[in-house]
Design an enzyme around this catalytic site. Structure first.
Site, PDB file in Angstrom:
ATOM      1  N   GLU A 130       4.726  -6.109   1.479  1.00  0.00           N
ATOM      2  CA  GLU A 130       4.216  -6.549   0.185  1.00  0.00           C
ATOM      3  C   GLU A 130       3.959  -5.390  -0.775  1.00  0.00           C
ATOM      4  O   GLU A 130       2.827  -5.141  -1.152  1.00  0.00           O
ATOM      5  CB  GLU A 130       2.899  -7.319   0.397  1.00  0.00           C
ATOM      6  CG  GLU A 130       3.014  -8.451   1.388  1.00  0.00           C
ATOM      7  CD  GLU A 130       1.682  -9.112   1.690  1.00  0.00           C
ATOM      8  OE1 GLU A 130       1.648 -10.345   1.764  1.00  0.00           O
ATOM      9  OE2 GLU A 130       0.675  -8.388   1.829  1.00  0.00           O
ATOM     10  N   PRO A 131       4.995  -4.679  -1.173  1.00  0.00           N
ATOM     11  CA  PRO A 131       4.773  -3.565  -2.089  1.00  0.00           C
ATOM     12  C   PRO A 131       4.480  -4.064  -3.506  1.00  0.00           C
ATOM     13  O   PRO A 131       5.142  -4.986  -3.984  1.00  0.00           O
ATOM     14  CB  PRO A 131       6.120  -2.831  -2.064  1.00  0.00           C
ATOM     15  CG  PRO A 131       7.121  -3.896  -1.748  1.00  0.00           C
ATOM     16  CD  PRO A 131       6.417  -4.878  -0.848  1.00  0.00           C
TER      17      PRO A 131
ATOM     18  N   ARG B 263       2.499  -1.595  -6.140  1.00  0.00           N
ATOM     19  CA  ARG B 263       2.550  -0.319  -6.832  1.00  0.00           C
ATOM     20  C   ARG B 263       3.914   0.381  -6.691  1.00  0.00           C
ATOM     21  O   ARG B 263       4.449   0.923  -7.659  1.00  0.00           O
ATOM     22  CB  ARG B 263       1.456   0.595  -6.257  1.00  0.00           C
ATOM     23  CG  ARG B 263       1.287   1.930  -6.933  1.00  0.00           C
ATOM     24  CD  ARG B 263       0.434   2.872  -6.061  1.00  0.00           C
ATOM     25  NE  ARG B 263      -0.695   2.182  -5.462  1.00  0.00           N
ATOM     26  CZ  ARG B 263      -1.908   2.102  -5.993  1.00  0.00           C
ATOM     27  NH1 ARG B 263      -2.158   2.720  -7.123  1.00  0.00           N
ATOM     28  NH2 ARG B 263      -2.878   1.447  -5.384  1.00  0.00           N
TER      29      ARG B 263
ATOM     30  N   ARG C  30      -8.284   3.230 -13.827  1.00  0.00           N
ATOM     31  CA  ARG C  30      -8.128   3.834 -12.503  1.00  0.00           C
ATOM     32  C   ARG C  30      -8.763   5.219 -12.388  1.00  0.00           C
ATOM     33  O   ARG C  30      -9.278   5.587 -11.344  1.00  0.00           O
ATOM     34  CB  ARG C  30      -6.652   3.874 -12.091  1.00  0.00           C
ATOM     35  CG  ARG C  30      -6.077   2.479 -11.839  1.00  0.00           C
ATOM     36  CD  ARG C  30      -4.719   2.507 -11.167  1.00  0.00           C
ATOM     37  NE  ARG C  30      -4.786   3.052  -9.832  1.00  0.00           N
ATOM     38  CZ  ARG C  30      -4.459   4.293  -9.496  1.00  0.00           C
ATOM     39  NH1 ARG C  30      -4.007   5.139 -10.408  1.00  0.00           N
ATOM     40  NH2 ARG C  30      -4.577   4.698  -8.262  1.00  0.00           N
TER      41      ARG C  30
ATOM     42  N   TYR D 154      -1.596  -1.728 -11.815  1.00  0.00           N
ATOM     43  CA  TYR D 154      -3.067  -1.702 -11.887  1.00  0.00           C
ATOM     44  C   TYR D 154      -3.590  -1.083 -13.178  1.00  0.00           C
ATOM     45  O   TYR D 154      -4.689  -0.518 -13.184  1.00  0.00           O
ATOM     46  CB  TYR D 154      -3.657  -1.008 -10.648  1.00  0.00           C
ATOM     47  CG  TYR D 154      -3.160  -1.645  -9.367  1.00  0.00           C
ATOM     48  CD1 TYR D 154      -3.556  -2.946  -9.031  1.00  0.00           C
ATOM     49  CD2 TYR D 154      -2.268  -0.993  -8.534  1.00  0.00           C
ATOM     50  CE1 TYR D 154      -3.068  -3.563  -7.888  1.00  0.00           C
ATOM     51  CE2 TYR D 154      -1.775  -1.602  -7.388  1.00  0.00           C
ATOM     52  CZ  TYR D 154      -2.184  -2.882  -7.067  1.00  0.00           C
ATOM     53  OH  TYR D 154      -1.694  -3.487  -5.937  1.00  0.00           O
TER      54      TYR D 154
ATOM     55  N   CYS E  37     -17.215   4.010 -25.763  1.00  0.00           N
ATOM     56  CA  CYS E  37     -18.548   4.593 -25.838  1.00  0.00           C
ATOM     57  C   CYS E  37     -19.069   4.837 -24.436  1.00  0.00           C
ATOM     58  O   CYS E  37     -19.971   4.124 -23.954  1.00  0.00           O
ATOM     59  CB  CYS E  37     -19.472   3.663 -26.589  1.00  0.00           C
ATOM     60  SG  CYS E  37     -18.856   3.356 -28.235  1.00  0.00           S
ATOM     61  N   GLU E  38     -18.493   5.825 -23.781  1.00  0.00           N
ATOM     62  CA  GLU E  38     -18.792   6.053 -22.366  1.00  0.00           C
ATOM     63  C   GLU E  38     -18.187   7.415 -22.019  1.00  0.00           C
ATOM     64  O   GLU E  38     -16.990   7.624 -22.243  1.00  0.00           O
ATOM     65  CB  GLU E  38     -18.131   4.897 -21.588  1.00  0.00           C
ATOM     66  CG  GLU E  38     -17.759   5.156 -20.161  1.00  0.00           C
ATOM     67  CD  GLU E  38     -18.952   5.116 -19.234  1.00  0.00           C
ATOM     68  OE1 GLU E  38     -19.728   4.156 -19.303  1.00  0.00           O
ATOM     69  OE2 GLU E  38     -19.100   6.068 -18.459  1.00  0.00           O
TER      70      GLU E  38
ATOM     71  N   GLY F  43       0.781  -1.231   0.000  1.00  0.00           N
ATOM     72  CA  GLY F  43       0.000   0.000   0.000  1.00  0.00           C
ATOM     73  C   GLY F  43       0.807   1.273   0.000  1.00  0.00           C
ATOM     74  O   GLY F  43       0.240   2.362   0.143  1.00  0.00           O
TER      75      GLY F  43
HETATM   76  C1  LIG Z   1      -3.041  -5.151  -2.982  1.00  0.00           C
HETATM   77  C2  LIG Z   1      -2.269  -5.758  -1.919  1.00  0.00           C
HETATM   78  C3  LIG Z   1      -0.907  -5.453  -1.791  1.00  0.00           C
HETATM   79  C4  LIG Z   1      -0.192  -4.482  -2.677  1.00  0.00           C
HETATM   80  O1  LIG Z   1      -0.699  -3.199  -2.609  1.00  0.00           O
HETATM   81  P1  LIG Z   1       0.100  -1.984  -3.309  1.00  0.00           P
HETATM   82  O2  LIG Z   1      -0.782  -0.824  -3.078  1.00  0.00           O
HETATM   83  O3  LIG Z   1       0.222  -2.339  -4.751  1.00  0.00           O
HETATM   84  O4  LIG Z   1       1.417  -1.907  -2.643  1.00  0.00           O
HETATM   85  C5  LIG Z   1      -0.197  -6.091  -0.794  1.00  0.00           C
HETATM   86  N1  LIG Z   1      -0.782  -6.969   0.033  1.00  0.00           N
HETATM   87  C6  LIG Z   1      -2.098  -7.294  -0.070  1.00  0.00           C
HETATM   88  C7  LIG Z   1      -2.669  -8.274   0.861  1.00  0.00           C
HETATM   89  C8  LIG Z   1      -2.876  -6.698  -1.046  1.00  0.00           C
HETATM   90  O5  LIG Z   1      -4.169  -7.010  -1.128  1.00  0.00           O
END
Ligand SMILES: *Cc1c(COP(=O)(O)O)cnc(C)c1O
Length: 463
Positions: free
Chosen positions: A320-321, A323, A360, A421, A391-392, A278
């Protein structure tokens, strides 16, 4: 905030008040290094190049629209995360941001682990040689078939997301004669977005098991009793596009509180804690993301401090990066098809893609930047909106942007920071075929995901 939910109706919401555009940039030809991939620059003729290759050549060879991915930048970011967290922590790249076999190989070579959340992502990871013990399997509704494949493959961890799943995974693991390493995903009552976080008592969302009301503690109790499972830790993921670390602080405090309760009740200190992903990136020059080493330092300090206070051994941390690694490494290259000035409003610039390659903006009201890349221009800035060919009327790629007033059909424009994404959420709306992903490195460009063809579309349609 959805456009159609605006009380005065969508038409009103689309006509933005005066002054919504910030001041035009001093130099429309400049490329802010914060939002563009590492090797992107404008050459002496005004053409933008990446990895030493001009975008005009990329467009000629691979067509438009196309996602152009800077492999050098991807590897550098992956390595920066790996190095920042060192040997006492694990970095799992979140495959849902963008996954392909080339990406899996790069991650493997750079020493990162991988999160998957479907059978398709698992198959991609395994087929490109990611060792199964470096794969984590996520999801709030994994099918029994997916669970079986993951256990059989020997994935390093399955992140349990519900009471049903605790039993399901335990049962499948026993059937296969395995003891599956698992974490339990908890919801800690923190929701983080960009610059603020909201701490709530109850979690109103589909993921995880709430800490509140003792539910997470009960999940731990059950998991510890089942001999098909080896409970290795607690998992928490609090949001996306986060810049402010205080949400992690609250989350870590609450997760460590659970670890302490587990120690007191069961006499076990779980060895791992996963703080999820995140972390935010710069979509426009207004965003100021943190460097991986700052994030690593902050998260490690938070967990260490909380564990010392609770007299617990500091568990091994994982993050868990998604993005933050792939997002900034790619841009979408489009060709301008039409330029439509609307008096007193703005100029609509239509490109050859749209919401099918970048949902997005429509989905999250996301902000993007854009630049003319096939040439430089000395023309005055014009207020523009970059829209697609679907078409939106909500088919918007970049809502408010300045582009040079001499922009014309045939020009190439690029939207940076589309590595995460975009391809992974791409659709075939209007039977538009999905663009390729072209990886560029040291003067060499190669397709890593090819362009979809109309033949591909017709092959699925069996009549
Ligand atoms: C989506 C997600 C991530 C990655 O999120 P980013 O915003 O891309 O860093 C990591 N862990 C879990 C469990 C997720 O659902």
């Amino acid at each position: 905030m959805s456009r159609s939910a605006h009380p005065a109706g969508p038409r009103h919401a689309d006509v933005l008040p005066e002054g919504h555009y910030s001041a035009p940039p001093a130099d429309l030809n400049a490329l802010d290094g914060k939002v563009w991939a590492q090797t992107v620059s404008r050459d002496d003729h005004g053409v933008v190049a990446v990895g030493g290759i001009p975008v005009t050549r990329l467009a000629e060879e691979f067509g438009t629209p196309a996602y152009i991915l800077d492999e050098t930048d991807f590897r550098a970011r992956a390595r920066a995360w790996r190095t920042a967290f060192g040997h006492d922590a694990d970095v799992f790249y979140a495959g849902k941001a963008f996954l392909s076999r080339a990406v899996v190989r790069w991650l493997n070579e750079e020493g990162l682990n991988l999160d998957v959340c479907s059978g398709g992502e698992l198959a991609t990871a395994l087929s490109a040689g990611m060792p199964a013990d470096r794969i984590a399997f996520h999801g709030n509704n994994k099918s029994t078939d997916e669970i079986r494949r993951a256990v059989e493959a020997g994935v390093g961890r399955i992140v349990l997301d519900s009471f049903q799943e605790i039993v399901r995974v335990a049962h499948i693991a026993r059937e296969l004669g395995r003891r599956q390493r698992v974490q339990i995903r908890v919801t800690v009552g923190v929701e983080a977005h960009t610059h603020e976080f909201i701490a709530t008592a109850h979690e109103d969302q589909k993921f995880g098991i709430p800490l509140a009301g003792g539910q997470a503690a009960e999940a731990v109790r059950r998991a510890l009793q089942l001999d098909g499972l080896e409970l290795i830790g607690i998992h928490s993921h609090i949001g996306s596009q986060i810049f402010d670390m205080s949400g992690f602080e609250v989350a870590a405090h609450r997760v460590v509180g659970l670890l302490k309760d587990i120690r007191d009740e069961h006499g076990v200190e779980l060895p791992e804690i996963d703080l999820g992903g995140g972390l935010g990136i710069a979509y426009t020059s207004d965003d100021d993301p943190r460097e991986p080493h700052e994030i690593a330092k902050a998260l490690t300090e938070i967990v260490t401090r909380e564990c010392e206070a609770a007299r617990l051994r500091t568990p091994r941390i994982s993050v868990e990066p998604g993005r933050a690694i792939v997002g900034p490494t790619a841009f979408t290259l489009y060709e301008v098809g039409t330029v439509k000035p609307l008096d007193g409003l703005r100029t609509y610039v239509s490109v050859d893609g749209g919401m099918s390659d970048n949902i997005r903006t429509a989905l999250y009201d996301a902000e993007y930047s854009v630049a003319l890349v096939s040439r430089s221009s000395d023309a005055a800035p014009m207020q523009a909106r970059v829209v697609g060919k679907h078409c939106e009327s909500g088919d918007i790629v970049v809502k408010d942007a300045f582009l040079p007033a001499d922009l014309a059909p045939g020009d190439l424009i690029a939207v940076p920071a589309t590595g995460a994404y975009c391809r992974s959420m791409a659709s075939n709306y209007n039977h538009v075929t999905r663009p390729p992903v072209v990886a560029v490195r040291d003067g060499v460009a190669r397709v890593i995901v090819r362009r979809e063809t109309e033949e591909d579309l017709l092959r699925l349609d069996v009549g």
